[in-house]
Write an enzyme that holds these catalytic residues in place. Sequence first.
Site, PDB file in Angstrom:
ATOM      1  N   HIS A 111     -50.745 -69.123 -45.903  1.00  0.00           N
ATOM      2  CA  HIS A 111     -50.752 -70.175 -44.890  1.00  0.00           C
ATOM      3  C   HIS A 111     -49.988 -71.405 -45.362  1.00  0.00           C
ATOM      4  CE1 HIS A 111     -54.546 -71.650 -46.988  1.00  0.00           C
ATOM      5  NE2 HIS A 111     -53.899 -72.802 -46.831  1.00  0.00           N
ATOM      6  N   ARG A 147     -51.457 -81.767 -41.670  1.00  0.00           N
ATOM      7  CA  ARG A 147     -52.485 -82.678 -41.173  1.00  0.00           C
ATOM      8  C   ARG A 147     -52.082 -83.123 -39.770  1.00  0.00           C
ATOM      9  NH1 ARG A 147     -55.594 -83.687 -45.489  1.00  0.00           N
ATOM     10  NH2 ARG A 147     -54.596 -83.548 -47.527  1.00  0.00           N
ATOM     11  N   HIS A 195     -39.710 -77.968 -43.192  1.00  0.00           N
ATOM     12  CA  HIS A 195     -40.084 -77.366 -41.922  1.00  0.00           C
ATOM     13  C   HIS A 195     -40.809 -76.051 -42.139  1.00  0.00           C
ATOM     14  CE1 HIS A 195     -36.092 -75.559 -42.776  1.00  0.00           C
ATOM     15  NE2 HIS A 195     -36.639 -74.472 -42.274  1.00  0.00           N
ATOM     16  N   GLU A 250     -38.496 -74.714 -37.261  1.00  0.00           N
ATOM     17  CA  GLU A 250     -37.273 -73.968 -37.011  1.00  0.00           C
ATOM     18  C   GLU A 250     -37.626 -72.651 -36.328  1.00  0.00           C
ATOM     19  OE1 GLU A 250     -33.280 -72.595 -39.439  1.00  0.00           O
ATOM     20  OE2 GLU A 250     -35.167 -72.794 -40.541  1.00  0.00           O
TER      21      GLU A 250
END
Length: 131
Positions: A6, A10, A72, A122
């Site tokens: 993962h 936040r 990203h 992206e």
Amino acid sequence: MAKAIHSMIRVLDEARSVDFYAKAFGLGIADRFGFDGFTLVYLRNADADFEVELTINHGRTEPYALGDGYGHIAFVVEDLDAEHARFEKLGLNPNPVKEFFREGALLAKFFFVTDPDGYKIEVLQKHGRYR
């Protein structure tokens, strides 16, 4: 052998973020854990085990300063142009589609979209190393 599971971000407003990731990427809540002071929400879809972990700090009212270190998260799709059109129709304001070439060959076709907290995402056409 390590496996990526993962990426945590936040967020200020849980409902707004869950809605965005559901609309944009078909991610649903896999788990939600409330604690004193914060809540963790894990988002995923049936196509991958990798999750986006949303951390909501209770009582936070100011947007997070993302700084200049964040890059990203990336998602790959089968039909980039169709996804771009879908994002536009949903009002998600995707950036224009771009293409990167290397030594005359297409390396990547992609666009970026920004989530409600300012995180860049992206979206890549499934191709070559992006699968």
